[in-house]
Each structure stands twice: as C-alpha cells, then as structure tokens.
Write an enzyme that holds these catalytic residues in place. Structure first.
Site, mmCIF file in Angstrom:
data_model
loop_
_atom_site.group_PDB
_atom_site.id
_atom_site.type_symbol
_atom_site.label_atom_id
_atom_site.label_comp_id
_atom_site.label_asym_id
_atom_site.label_seq_id
_atom_site.Cartn_x
_atom_site.Cartn_y
_atom_site.Cartn_z
ATOM 1 N N LEU A 251 0.840 -1.325 0.188
ATOM 2 C CA LEU A 251 0.225 -0.154 -0.152
ATOM 3 C C LEU A 251 0.912 1.279 -0.051
ATOM 4 C CD1 LEU A 251 -2.544 -1.138 2.665
ATOM 5 C CD2 LEU A 251 -2.626 -1.422 0.292
ATOM 6 N N HIS A 252 0.169 2.079 -0.788
ATOM 7 C CA HIS A 252 0.870 3.563 -0.919
ATOM 8 C C HIS A 252 -0.092 4.579 -0.802
ATOM 9 C CE1 HIS A 252 -0.803 3.592 -4.736
ATOM 10 N NE2 HIS A 252 -0.109 2.694 -5.115
ATOM 11 N N HIS B 86 -3.382 4.110 -2.532
ATOM 12 C CA HIS B 86 -4.210 3.517 -1.886
ATOM 13 C C HIS B 86 -5.035 4.084 -0.589
ATOM 14 C CE1 HIS B 86 -1.529 0.245 -3.537
ATOM 15 N NE2 HIS B 86 -2.727 -0.052 -4.065
ATOM 16 N N SER C 170 2.247 3.854 -7.641
ATOM 17 C CA SER C 170 1.977 2.553 -8.186
ATOM 18 C C SER C 170 2.933 1.316 -7.213
ATOM 19 C CB SER C 170 2.224 2.223 -9.735
ATOM 20 O OG SER C 170 2.303 1.047 -9.922
HETATM 21 P P1 AMP Z 1 -3.822 -2.125 -6.977
HETATM 22 O O1 AMP Z 1 -3.455 -2.497 -5.424
HETATM 23 O O2 AMP Z 1 -2.666 -1.649 -7.893
HETATM 24 O O3 AMP Z 1 -4.842 -3.055 -7.407
HETATM 25 O O4 AMP Z 1 -4.880 -0.885 -6.582
HETATM 26 C C1 AMP Z 1 -5.883 -0.855 -5.701
HETATM 27 C C2 AMP Z 1 -6.557 0.343 -5.899
HETATM 28 O O5 AMP Z 1 -6.034 1.638 -5.687
HETATM 29 C C3 AMP Z 1 -7.085 0.638 -7.398
HETATM 30 O O6 AMP Z 1 -8.775 1.124 -7.266
HETATM 31 C C4 AMP Z 1 -6.358 1.558 -7.998
HETATM 32 O O7 AMP Z 1 -6.965 2.260 -9.086
HETATM 33 C C5 AMP Z 1 -5.950 2.293 -6.756
HETATM 34 N N1 AMP Z 1 -4.951 3.193 -6.827
HETATM 35 C C6 AMP Z 1 -3.709 2.743 -7.390
HETATM 36 N N2 AMP Z 1 -2.821 3.712 -7.412
HETATM 37 C C7 AMP Z 1 -3.523 4.848 -7.187
HETATM 38 C C8 AMP Z 1 -3.148 6.039 -7.299
HETATM 39 N N3 AMP Z 1 -1.638 6.431 -7.661
HETATM 40 N N4 AMP Z 1 -3.889 6.958 -7.022
HETATM 41 C C9 AMP Z 1 -5.204 6.675 -6.517
HETATM 42 N N5 AMP Z 1 -5.588 5.453 -6.760
HETATM 43 C C10 AMP Z 1 -4.631 4.475 -6.836
#
Ligand code: AMP
Length: 278
Positions: free
Chosen positions: A30-31, A34, A182
C-alpha cells in the site's frame, strides 16, 4: 482492526457490522494512492473494509505475478493507523478452490486499451471484484482513477449484475514530481524512475495542447508518442485519446476525453492517464 482470511468468517463479521460499509479492494503493498481511497472510505462509512489479494487470474502467464511486491505486515500497520475496521486477506486457494470454473466477461468496455494488450486481464479483475463484492456486500466501493478503464469496467459489472453498490472513483495520487504512485514503482531502478517520468510529461503535453485549443486527437497522440520515443528505456504499449465513457478512439475531441498510455520502463509495465475537457 480485525484481519479475516476466509469468506465464511467474513460473512459472519459482515452480519454484525455497522452500515454503511465501504470496501477498498487492493493488491497490497500500500502507498498513499491506496490510502487516499481508504481515507475517503473511512470518512463516508460506519465500517471501513480493505481487501488485500494479489489476484492471480488478472495476470497473464508472461506477466509479473511472481515478482509483484508484497508486504502484509507493513500494509496492516498502515491500515491500523487509518482506523480501518476489517481487512479481508484471503489466500489464492480460498478465492479459487480446486474446481473453480466460473468467470465474468465484461463486454466492449473491457476489450479496449488494457484489455487489448492484456488478454484475460479484465476477466480476472471482474471475477475477483464480483467475488469480493459478493462476500463483503459493501454499500460503497472505492477505486482509483489511475486505473480509469478498470473503473468503467467495474461500473458496468456493478450495474449489469445488480451488485447494488455505489462505485466511487477517486483522483490519482502522484509523487511530488508527478509520477503516479503505483506498487510497481518499487521495482524501478533510480534510472528507470527518471525515464518513467516521461509518461507524466506526455500526459502534461496532451493537457497543454488541449488547453491551447488542439482538438485533433491523432495529432495529440503523435506528439505524445514522439515525446515517449525520445526517452531511452521506454517501450510504448499504447497511447490513446478516447471518449472518456466508451473508450472509443477519437478523431476529434468534442466532449470529455481520456488521454491514457501504457509503457514498459526497465521491465516494469506502467499505466497513467488524465482527463481532457472537464
Ligand atoms: P492495486 O493495488 O494496484 O490493485 O490498486 C488498488 C486500488 O488503488 C485501485 O482502485 C487503484 O486504481 C487504486 N490506486 C492505485 N494507484 C493509485 C494512485 N496513484 N492514486 C489513486 N488510486 C490508486
């Protein structure tokens, strides 16, 4: 904060949970992107739920499932600090037990852009999100505009299968220099990270050209592609200027358009986008 690993246990917790309930699905590591979703979910719901599941069915056989970054303990610490109530963190065998054989195929909207370059990706996404929403039964579900097409696919899924949640899409969180946050950024070398900034520069260029009055989508795509091809170590998958709702490629920009791109930088596949005309 309770960490639950089975669907059966989650259902039991869900029956006792206060409503409304907000779910933020994630693949962990998580960043701040998230966490911006989690904070919104926390502020709008009596019960905040986060799922952490690196979903194997949305990765192609040649993709980065095995090297996808993971840090469950670090993630749980972050979520505790955000005041999350429930974490659903199943293992792959819990979500896809032996004999699992039902998948969800969202149509046209999932066939374009990422769908065209990652066959089967949205089938995996739609299947796992449908399962998560069936188990968690959220009133609100939170996604990032960073994955703009994913938001559209989930809206279609939620509507077509009457999942009954309110789908909330939130803005992309970026580093100070503009790089979209990301989990995959963790795999960029310092040199590749510099090259990766060209993705943001290409999107900024599209915004600038649009602001200056450019409406010829082909010309804008061309300028973006030129900028990216001048950057060493960046291999472009696609550059798109498409209708923001249908993702059909545009000749001329009339209404709202999505400028999006995907590229490999130092072996890491990155995507980003901005909306034009809002
Ligand atoms: P992931 O863990 O990459 O599947 O992402 C989980 C959720 O976080 C998804 O809805 C992504 O679109 C969202 N997300 C990922 N990176 C970002 C970001 N930089 N800004 C906002 N939401 C994000």
């Amino acid at each position: 904060m309770r960490v639950i690993t089975t669907a059966a246990d989650f259902r039991e917790a869900e029956r006792a949970a206060r409503r409304p309930m907000g779910l933020t699905p994630t693949m962990g590591y998580l960043h701040e992107g998230h966490l911006s979703l989690v904070r919104r979910a926390r502020s709008e719901n009596a019960t905040a739920v986060v799922s952490i599941f690196v979903n194997p069915t949305q990765f192609g056989s040649s993709e980065d499932l095995s090297t996808y970054p993971r840090d469950m303990e670090g993630d749980l610490d972050k979520l505790r600090r955000e005041g999350v109530d429930l974490v659903f963190a199943p293992c792959a065998a819990e979500m896809y037990p032996k004999g699992f054989d039902t998948y969800i195929d969202v149509g046209e909207i999932a066939a374009r852009l990422e769908g065209a370059h990652r066959p089967g990706h949205f089938r995996g996404v739609a299947t796992v999100v449908c399962k998560l929403m069936t188990i968690v039964r959220p009133d609100n579900v939170y996604f990032g505009q960073k994955d703009a097409q994913q938001c559209l696919v989930i809206e279609r899924l939620n509507s077509d299968l009457d999942l009954g949640a309110n789908v909330v899409a939130l803005p992309t969180a970026r580093d100070a220099d503009g790089l979209a946050l990301s989990s995959r950024n963790a795999r960029l070398t310092p040199e590749a990270r510099k090259s990766a900034l060209s993705l943001y520069r290409a999107l900024r260029l599209a915004e600038r050209l649009y602001a200056e009055g450019a409406r010829d989508a082909g010309a804008i795509r061309g300028r973006m592609a030129d900028l990216l091809s001048a950057e060493p170590g960046v291999q472009v998958d696609y550059v798109s200027i498409a209708d923001a709702k249908t993702l059909v490629e545009l000749d001329a920009i009339g209404g709202e358009a999505l400028a999006s791109l995907a590229a490999r930088v130092g072996g890491v596949r990155l995507i980003d986008n901005v909306t034009l005309g809002t």
